[in-house]
Design a protein around this motif. Structure first.
Motif, short mmCIF file in Angstrom:
data_model
loop_
_atom_site.label_atom_id
_atom_site.label_comp_id
_atom_site.label_asym_id
_atom_site.label_seq_id
_atom_site.Cartn_x
_atom_site.Cartn_y
_atom_site.Cartn_z
N MET A 162 -60.23 -33.27 -25.47
CA MET A 162 -59.20 -32.74 -24.60
C MET A 162 -59.69 -31.46 -23.97
SD MET A 162 -55.19 -32.10 -25.43
CE MET A 162 -54.77 -33.82 -25.42
N SER A 163 -59.15 -31.07 -22.84
CA SER A 163 -59.59 -29.88 -22.13
C SER A 163 -59.24 -28.61 -22.89
CB SER A 163 -58.90 -29.84 -20.76
OG SER A 163 -57.53 -29.56 -20.92
N ASP A 164 -59.80 -27.49 -22.42
CA ASP A 164 -59.51 -26.20 -23.03
C ASP A 164 -58.02 -25.91 -23.00
OD1 ASP A 164 -62.22 -26.13 -23.05
OD2 ASP A 164 -62.41 -24.20 -22.07
N VAL A 165 -57.35 -26.30 -21.91
CA VAL A 165 -55.92 -26.06 -21.80
C VAL A 165 -55.20 -26.78 -22.92
CG1 VAL A 165 -53.90 -26.42 -20.36
CG2 VAL A 165 -56.02 -25.70 -19.32
N GLY A 166 -55.56 -28.02 -23.18
CA GLY A 166 -54.93 -28.79 -24.25
C GLY A 166 -55.17 -28.18 -25.61
N GLU A 167 -56.36 -27.59 -25.79
CA GLU A 167 -56.68 -26.99 -27.07
C GLU A 167 -55.85 -25.74 -27.33
OE1 GLU A 167 -60.90 -26.47 -27.09
OE2 GLU A 167 -61.24 -28.60 -26.81
N GLN A 168 -55.30 -25.13 -26.28
CA GLN A 168 -54.46 -23.96 -26.43
C GLN A 168 -53.06 -24.33 -26.92
OE1 GLN A 168 -54.48 -21.88 -22.69
NE2 GLN A 168 -56.66 -21.52 -22.77
N LEU A 169 -52.80 -25.61 -27.06
CA LEU A 169 -51.52 -26.12 -27.56
C LEU A 169 -50.33 -25.54 -26.80
CD1 LEU A 169 -52.31 -26.15 -31.36
CD2 LEU A 169 -52.39 -28.06 -29.78
N MET A 170 -50.35 -25.68 -25.50
CA MET A 170 -49.24 -25.23 -24.67
C MET A 170 -48.03 -26.11 -24.94
SD MET A 170 -50.88 -24.50 -20.99
CE MET A 170 -52.27 -23.45 -20.77
N HIS A 171 -46.87 -25.50 -24.80
CA HIS A 171 -45.61 -26.22 -24.95
C HIS A 171 -44.72 -25.89 -23.77
CE1 HIS A 171 -46.58 -27.51 -29.00
NE2 HIS A 171 -47.02 -26.29 -29.23
N ALA A 172 -43.88 -26.84 -23.40
CA ALA A 172 -43.03 -26.70 -22.22
C ALA A 172 -42.20 -25.42 -22.25
CB ALA A 172 -42.12 -27.92 -22.09
N GLU A 173 -41.65 -25.08 -23.40
CA GLU A 173 -40.75 -23.92 -23.46
C GLU A 173 -41.46 -22.59 -23.20
OE1 GLU A 173 -42.06 -24.69 -27.70
OE2 GLU A 173 -41.14 -25.96 -26.19
N GLU A 174 -42.78 -22.56 -23.25
CA GLU A 174 -43.50 -21.30 -23.02
C GLU A 174 -44.12 -21.21 -21.63
OE1 GLU A 174 -47.78 -22.29 -25.08
OE2 GLU A 174 -46.10 -21.77 -26.38
N MET A 175 -43.99 -22.25 -20.80
CA MET A 175 -44.68 -22.27 -19.53
C MET A 175 -44.14 -21.25 -18.52
SD MET A 175 -47.16 -24.12 -20.22
CE MET A 175 -47.94 -24.19 -18.64
N ARG A 176 -42.84 -21.04 -18.50
CA ARG A 176 -42.27 -20.04 -17.58
C ARG A 176 -42.84 -18.66 -17.90
NH1 ARG A 176 -36.31 -20.05 -15.51
NH2 ARG A 176 -37.43 -21.15 -13.89
N ALA A 177 -42.91 -18.32 -19.19
CA ALA A 177 -43.46 -17.03 -19.61
C ALA A 177 -44.95 -16.95 -19.29
CB ALA A 177 -43.22 -16.80 -21.10
N ARG A 178 -45.69 -18.05 -19.46
CA ARG A 178 -47.13 -18.05 -19.11
C ARG A 178 -47.31 -17.79 -17.62
NH1 ARG A 178 -51.46 -20.36 -22.11
NH2 ARG A 178 -50.80 -20.76 -24.22
N ALA A 179 -46.47 -18.41 -16.81
CA ALA A 179 -46.57 -18.18 -15.36
C ALA A 179 -46.27 -16.72 -15.04
CB ALA A 179 -45.61 -19.11 -14.62
N ALA A 180 -45.24 -16.16 -15.64
CA ALA A 180 -44.87 -14.76 -15.39
C ALA A 180 -45.99 -13.82 -15.86
CB ALA A 180 -43.56 -14.42 -16.09
N ASP A 181 -46.59 -14.10 -17.01
CA ASP A 181 -47.70 -13.28 -17.49
C ASP A 181 -48.87 -13.33 -16.51
OD1 ASP A 181 -46.30 -12.55 -19.75
OD2 ASP A 181 -47.36 -13.96 -21.09
N PHE A 182 -49.18 -14.54 -16.03
CA PHE A 182 -50.27 -14.69 -15.08
C PHE A 182 -49.98 -13.89 -13.81
CE2 PHE A 182 -52.10 -16.65 -11.33
CZ PHE A 182 -53.44 -16.53 -11.64
N VAL A 183 -48.77 -14.01 -13.27
CA VAL A 183 -48.41 -13.28 -12.06
C VAL A 183 -48.52 -11.78 -12.30
CG1 VAL A 183 -46.50 -12.72 -10.49
CG2 VAL A 183 -46.98 -15.10 -11.07
#
Length: 153
Positions: free
Chosen positions: A1-22
């Motif tokens: 699986m890709s590096d992203v998959g290895e980070q074990l992302m979950h749907a409930e944290e994606m909004r916060a990940r986007a905000a952190d990136f911005v």
């Protein structure tokens, strides 16, 4: 699986990940990452910049994941999508742990779409064009990648 998959992302944290990136991307810069459809042109430009400077995908994996979270959040805010955790079949198909479900039930992978754009270049894989031709958007935008569609499960 890709590096992203290895980070074990979950749907409930994606909004916060986007905000952190911005927050990180705009600190000290005047990048117009405002979750608008027009801002996807800037995402295309950023990805092209990474490619033109010869960045190795493994080295920019975190940036690509942040861009994927941002693109997904644009779909959530502007196209009526909802973040979802992919089931086993969807994870195998998209090679990503999370994605978005559109109002019509179609499932897309913004993280995968960003990786495709990085690999192929935005002349072949534009994120703004992806948004504009995206099937399943709500007719009414809510204010405030993938690869090919997969039927709802």
């Amino acid at each position: 699986m890709s590096d992203v998959g290895e980070q074990l992302m979950h749907a409930e944290e994606m909004r916060a990940r986007a905000a952190d990136f911005v927050g990180q991307a705009t600190a000290g810069n005047r990048l117009p990452l405002d979750y608008s459809e027009a801002s996807l042109r800037l995402v295309d430009f950023l990805i092209d910049g990474l490619r033109k400077h010869g960045a190795d995908e493994a080295r920019v994996s975190g940036v690509l994941a942040g861009l994927g979270a941002y693109v997904g959040e644009v779909l959530v805010r502007r196209a009526g999508a909802t973040w979802i955790d992919f089931d086993a079949d969807q994870r195998a198909y998209f090679v990503q742990p999370v994605g978005v479900r559109m109002p019509d039930g179609r499932v897309w992978s913004p993280l995968g779409k960003v990786r495709n754009c990085f690999e192929a270049g935005s002349r072949r894989e534009s994120l703004r064009t992806f948004y504009l031709t995206l099937h399943g958007r709500s007719r009414r935008s809510r204010g405030g990648p993938g690869l090919s569609p997969m039927p709802p499960s």
